[in-house]
Design a protein around this motif. Structure first.
Motif, short mmCIF file in Angstrom:
data_model
loop_
_atom_site.label_atom_id
_atom_site.label_comp_id
_atom_site.label_asym_id
_atom_site.label_seq_id
_atom_site.Cartn_x
_atom_site.Cartn_y
_atom_site.Cartn_z
N SER A 16 0.40 -1.05 0.55
CA SER A 16 -0.01 0.23 -0.28
C SER A 16 0.62 1.33 -0.05
O SER A 16 2.00 1.39 0.37
N GLU A 17 0.18 2.48 -0.41
CA GLU A 17 1.16 3.51 -0.44
C GLU A 17 1.55 3.77 1.51
O GLU A 17 2.90 4.53 1.22
N TYR A 18 0.78 3.74 2.28
CA TYR A 18 1.61 3.77 3.60
C TYR A 18 2.21 2.94 4.36
O TYR A 18 3.64 3.26 4.53
N GLY A 19 2.34 1.50 3.05
CA GLY A 19 3.47 0.79 3.45
C GLY A 19 4.47 1.01 3.06
O GLY A 19 5.77 0.82 3.15
N LEU A 20 4.78 1.63 1.90
CA LEU A 20 5.98 2.14 0.75
C LEU A 20 6.87 3.81 1.77
O LEU A 20 8.01 3.91 1.97
N GLN A 21 5.47 3.86 2.08
CA GLN A 21 6.23 5.07 2.85
C GLN A 21 6.49 5.46 4.18
O GLN A 21 7.81 5.64 4.69
N LEU A 22 6.86 4.04 5.26
CA LEU A 22 7.13 3.50 6.09
C LEU A 22 7.99 2.42 6.42
O LEU A 22 8.93 3.18 6.65
N ASP A 27 13.44 8.10 -0.13
CA ASP A 27 13.05 8.78 -1.07
C ASP A 27 11.90 9.82 0.13
O ASP A 27 11.41 9.25 0.28
N GLU A 28 12.88 10.27 0.03
CA GLU A 28 12.57 11.83 1.55
C GLU A 28 11.38 12.20 1.46
O GLU A 28 10.61 12.56 2.29
N MET A 29 10.37 12.26 0.49
CA MET A 29 9.66 12.24 -0.88
C MET A 29 8.19 11.53 0.79
O MET A 29 7.24 12.94 1.48
N LEU A 30 8.59 10.72 0.66
CA LEU A 30 7.36 9.99 1.37
C LEU A 30 7.85 9.80 2.33
O LEU A 30 6.31 9.77 3.57
N ILE A 31 8.63 9.94 3.12
CA ILE A 31 8.82 10.12 4.83
C ILE A 31 7.45 11.48 4.73
O ILE A 31 7.03 11.55 6.06
N VAL A 32 8.51 12.75 3.80
CA VAL A 32 7.35 13.66 4.12
C VAL A 32 5.88 13.85 4.58
O VAL A 32 4.68 13.91 4.78
N GLU A 33 5.64 13.16 3.22
CA GLU A 33 4.20 12.82 3.12
C GLU A 33 3.59 11.77 4.39
O GLU A 33 2.04 11.85 4.85
N LEU A 34 4.36 10.64 4.83
CA LEU A 34 3.51 10.06 5.93
C LEU A 34 3.66 10.83 7.34
O LEU A 34 2.07 11.10 8.13
N TYR A 35 4.66 11.74 7.40
CA TYR A 35 4.37 12.92 8.73
C TYR A 35 3.47 13.66 9.28
O TYR A 35 3.13 13.86 9.71
N SER A 36 2.86 14.18 7.29
CA SER A 36 2.54 15.32 7.08
C SER A 36 0.39 14.97 6.90
O SER A 36 0.02 15.31 6.59
N LYS A 37 0.38 13.13 7.07
CA LYS A 37 -1.00 13.22 7.26
C LYS A 37 -1.61 13.39 8.54
O LYS A 37 -1.33 14.14 9.59
#
Length: 197
Positions: free
Chosen positions: A40-46, A187-197
């Motif tokens: 999932s998208e969340y799985g990739l970010q995590l 990919d730091e953009m995915l980390i930002v997406e994860l924390y900005s939820k």
């Protein structure tokens, strides 16, 4: 203090990382057997967040604090986060080639072997600045440990933002790195997406 005791190669396999990013020359022969499940998208970010935490040896709370600081700074949050992680003292010791792995660099800093601008610093998360001089203290320079380390790390390429004098176990931070100079596969953009939820 919390310590991650999961075997390094096993963790590398689960995150899809090459052990060389951690300074380890071993290769894992086993393949990770995952059924054809779609992540999932969340799985990739995590996974990206766990990769960054694992590579730099940072636990969840300090990592979140870095994110909050990076978010307040000017510029791209993701790039700021990676630059802050890269400019930790334990990471700089590793990059200069004075330690085989980041864990060993952390131990060297903990044991008060490191001087920053002539002052002893024993905080691995100490953030260095441009122009700082980092060296191993005189008492420790002659020890067999550093001769062994330099044998292993002699061929390692020092990043262009650092200047290393391996003869005298001394290094200078020429400038803070930009995101392009950091060769970490995150990919730091995915980390930002994860924390900005």
């Amino acid at each position: 203090m919390a310590v991650n005791r999961v075997p390094v190669l096993k963790r590398c396999r689960s995150l899809g990382l090459e052990p060389t990013y951690l300074g380890i020359d071993k290769k894992s022969n086993r393949q990770l057997k995952r059924s054809n499940r779609k992540v999932s998208e969340y799985g990739l970010q995590l996974r990206e967040k766990q990769k960054a935490k694992f590579i730099y040896g940072v636990l969840e709370k300090p990592f979140h604090n870095y994110y909050v600081k990076a978010d307040r700074m000017k510029g791209m949050t993701g790039a700021n986060l990676m630059i802050m992680l890269e400019s930790r003292l334990d990471n700089v010791i590793f990059r200069l080639g004075f330690a085989r792995t980041r864990r060993e660099a952390r131990q060297i800093v903990d044991h008060k072997h490191v001087l920053v601008n002539g002052k002893c610093v024993n905080i691995p998360s100490y953030l260095i600045k441009a122009g700082d001089t980092i060296e191993i203290r005189e008492k420790s320079k002659g020890s067999q440990r550093y001769k062994d380390i330099l044998e292993v790390t002699g061929g390692r390429i020092v990043p262009e933002w650092l200047e290393s004098d391996q003869e005298n176990l001394k290094g200078v931070v020429k400038e803070l790195p930009t995101r392009e100079m950091i060769d970490v596969p995150v990919d730091e953009m995915l980390i930002v997406e994860l924390y900005s939820k």
